[in-house]
Write a protein that holds these residues in place. Structure first.
Motif, mmCIF file in Angstrom:
data_model
loop_
_atom_site.group_PDB
_atom_site.id
_atom_site.type_symbol
_atom_site.label_atom_id
_atom_site.label_comp_id
_atom_site.label_asym_id
_atom_site.label_seq_id
_atom_site.Cartn_x
_atom_site.Cartn_y
_atom_site.Cartn_z
ATOM 1 N N ALA A 141 0.830 -1.205 0.000
ATOM 2 C CA ALA A 141 0.000 0.000 0.000
ATOM 3 C C ALA A 141 0.867 1.258 0.000
ATOM 4 C CB ALA A 141 -0.930 -0.004 1.213
ATOM 5 N N ARG A 142 1.928 1.228 0.775
ATOM 6 C CA ARG A 142 2.846 2.377 0.805
ATOM 7 C C ARG A 142 3.510 2.587 -0.550
ATOM 8 N NH1 ARG A 142 6.523 0.624 5.622
ATOM 9 N NH2 ARG A 142 7.806 2.364 4.891
ATOM 10 N N GLU A 143 3.883 1.500 -1.183
ATOM 11 C CA GLU A 143 4.499 1.612 -2.513
ATOM 12 C C GLU A 143 3.517 2.199 -3.519
ATOM 13 O OE1 GLU A 143 7.674 -2.111 -2.103
ATOM 14 O OE2 GLU A 143 5.705 -2.430 -3.029
ATOM 15 N N ALA A 144 2.249 1.848 -3.388
ATOM 16 C CA ALA A 144 1.228 2.430 -4.269
ATOM 17 C C ALA A 144 1.120 3.933 -4.055
ATOM 18 C CB ALA A 144 -0.117 1.756 -4.026
ATOM 19 N N LEU A 145 1.167 4.356 -2.804
ATOM 20 C CA LEU A 145 1.123 5.791 -2.505
ATOM 21 C C LEU A 145 2.369 6.500 -3.044
ATOM 22 C CD1 LEU A 145 -0.279 5.512 1.118
ATOM 23 C CD2 LEU A 145 -1.390 6.748 -0.753
ATOM 24 N N CYS A 146 3.511 5.847 -2.960
ATOM 25 C CA CYS A 146 4.744 6.432 -3.499
ATOM 26 C C CYS A 146 4.663 6.591 -5.013
ATOM 27 C CB CYS A 146 5.952 5.566 -3.129
ATOM 28 S SG CYS A 146 6.463 5.688 -1.399
ATOM 29 N N GLU A 147 4.036 5.625 -5.689
ATOM 30 C CA GLU A 147 3.872 5.734 -7.133
ATOM 31 C C GLU A 147 2.973 6.923 -7.489
ATOM 32 O OE1 GLU A 147 2.489 2.043 -8.670
ATOM 33 O OE2 GLU A 147 4.273 0.921 -8.016
#
Length: 484
Positions: A135-141
């Motif tokens: 989920a954090r990686e999605a927000l970073c994208e």
């Protein structure tokens, strides 16, 4: 075992084996998730018993062979019983005969159950860490794609200051990073072995508690046997971490619901639904359910705490009703995390509409006050000037008039018109806010780099823990194979 004889009569013989309360005592409804855990705990315990010459190798081999059969046939094939632990023991005795009962030497259901719970709950925590990192990686994208996408920022749901989609996304990444840390901390305190504590007062057999801990991948043993069998604070800590995570997700979901209402974000159809009667509707249903998951998590945590409150040492049957609360919380929050991540990853952000709305409500007022303060005006006086201007139109002319009334001089005597116009512009205002952690693209780039490093570090931490568990499982498989 004769026809009709079941696990209750094997364990308790004719005492307390029937009656109207028997089904009330059973936990089989919730025990399927402990099937693999109990088999692993049984195997580690039997290997240790053989290594310590507490049971002979022939009996150990027969018991371990029977456990392989039980695993192959699956949970549904287990005999009826009070719980999965007794059911598996019964299945072993059915295959081995009375000597199969040696499997339970030097242990109690109390330390067996506690070990199974910790074994399985640590897996749930690691699954949660993986899901939150995703989920954090999605927000970073999202942040990487929208570093310069200006949007309105709110306090009290009122236009406050312009910011960017990236700044908003990274604010939730930061919160989820702390949630990840709490889950990892909970894993580390869960990953301690109670096995070998027996009912609560230890055992006269020469058991090797460190050996069973090693075979099961536990980092250490719980020192006090009474504490080891009765402690469920690891479930409390994990459930509290899940409840905190659910709170973060609830805020994220609420923001997206509000943004969708204002036309600031377009959710993918996979994360929305239409009305059963109004065909024009696109409702953010999945996010509304994510938002409500916080209530499920809080209720589960409260139920768990209430169940544990006031229990005397050491084991009490109340504990049987504690773990279902923890499982429900973990299941609900992990699923909600996955859904929220998908909604974020697939959403579209209309840059032109967001930029047009970013200046609403004189959202750049603070930037103008900051500009005046940078030119020598006390901030509270600058605040008064801009507040006065806001009542007159919130543009350059209104600011000039307000300066005349409050300061006795026009704004051009304080700052160049170009600088004032820039302070009034949402995009330029955002660009000026380049302090660490701010929304300016340069500041966001630094925050994003740190966030990506944090995601990688936490993913590596979870992988290292999972690899350690997998390595222990391989050792256990090899040890079992030497007896079978």
């Amino acid at each position: 075992m004769s026809d009709g004889e079941d696990s209750e009569t094997v364990v308790r013989r004719e005492r307390f084996a029937g009656g109207p309360a028997r089904s009330f005592l059973s936990s089989m409804e919730f025990d399927d998730r402990l099937f693999e855990a109990d088999l692993a705990v049984d195997r580690a315990h039997v290997v240790m018993l053989a290594e310590q010459d507490i049971i002979d190798t022939a009996d150990a081999g027969a018991i371990l062979d029977a456990l392989d059969d039980v695993e192959h046939e699956g949970f549904e094939a287990l005999p009826d019983g009070e719980d999965i632990h007794e059911a598996i023991e019964t299945a072993v005795i059915e295959r081995v005969g009375p000597e199969g009962g040696r499997m339970h030497t030097a242990r109690s259901r109390n330390d067996e159950v506690a070990a199974c719970l910790r074994y399985q709950y640590r897996a749930a925590l690691l699954e949660a860490v993986d899901t939150v990192v995703a989920a954090r990686e999605a927000l970073c994208e999202v942040a990487e794609e929208h570093t310069e996408t200006v949007m309105p920022g709110y306090t009290h749901l009122q236009p406050a200051q312009p910011t960017t989609v990236a700044h908003w996304a990274l604010s939730y990444e930061a919160a989820l990073a702390r949630d990840t840390e709490r889950l990892l901390d909970a894993f580390d305190r869960t990953n301690r072995s109670p096995l070998g504590s027996a009912a609560f007062a230890g055992t006269p057999f020469d058991v090797d508690r460190e050996r069973t801990a090693e075979l099961l991948g536990f980092e250490s043993v719980l020192a006090n046997s009474m504490d080891a069998v009765s402690a469920r604070d690891f479930l409390v800590e994990g459930s509290a971490a899940f409840a905190g995570l659910a709170t973060t997700l609830s805020g994220l979901a609420e923001d997206l619901v509000v943004f969708a209402n204002k036309g600031f974000v377009e959710l993918d159809d996979d994360y929305a639904s239409t009305s059963s009667i109004m065909p024009q509707k696109k409702n953010p249903d999945t996010l509304e359910l994510v938002r409500s998951t916080a209530g499920d998590a809080y209720g589960g945590l409260q139920g768990l705490l209430t169940t544990l409150k006031g229990l005397p040492r050491a084991y009490n049957r109340d504990l049987q009703n504690a773990s279902p609360h923890a499982w429900r919380v973990a299941d609900a929050v992990v699923e909600a995390t996955d859904v929220a991540a998908g909604a974020v990853a697939t959403a579209e952000w209309p840059a032109e509409d967001l930029e047009a709305a970013a200046g609403e409500g004189f959202s750049t007022a603070t930037g103008v006050a900051d500009l005046l303060a940078m030119h020598g005006i006390p901030f509270r006086t600058a605040h008064e000037v801009v507040a006065t201007a806001a009542e007159r139109g919130a543009d350059y002319d209104a600011l000039d008039s307000a300066c005349e009334d409050v300061l006795g001089e026009g704004i051009d005597s304080l700052a160049e018109r170009e600088a004032v116009e820039a302070a009034l512009d949402p995009t330029a205002s955002v660009a000026s806010r380049d302090s660490a952690g701010g929304p300016a693209p340069e500041a966001v780039a630094e925050t994003l780099a740190a966030a990506l490093e944090g995601c990688e570090a936490h993913a590596d931490a979870a992988t290292a823990r999972a690899d350690s568990l997998a390595a222990a499982e391989e050792v256990l498989v090899e040890e079992v194979a030497s007896y079978v």
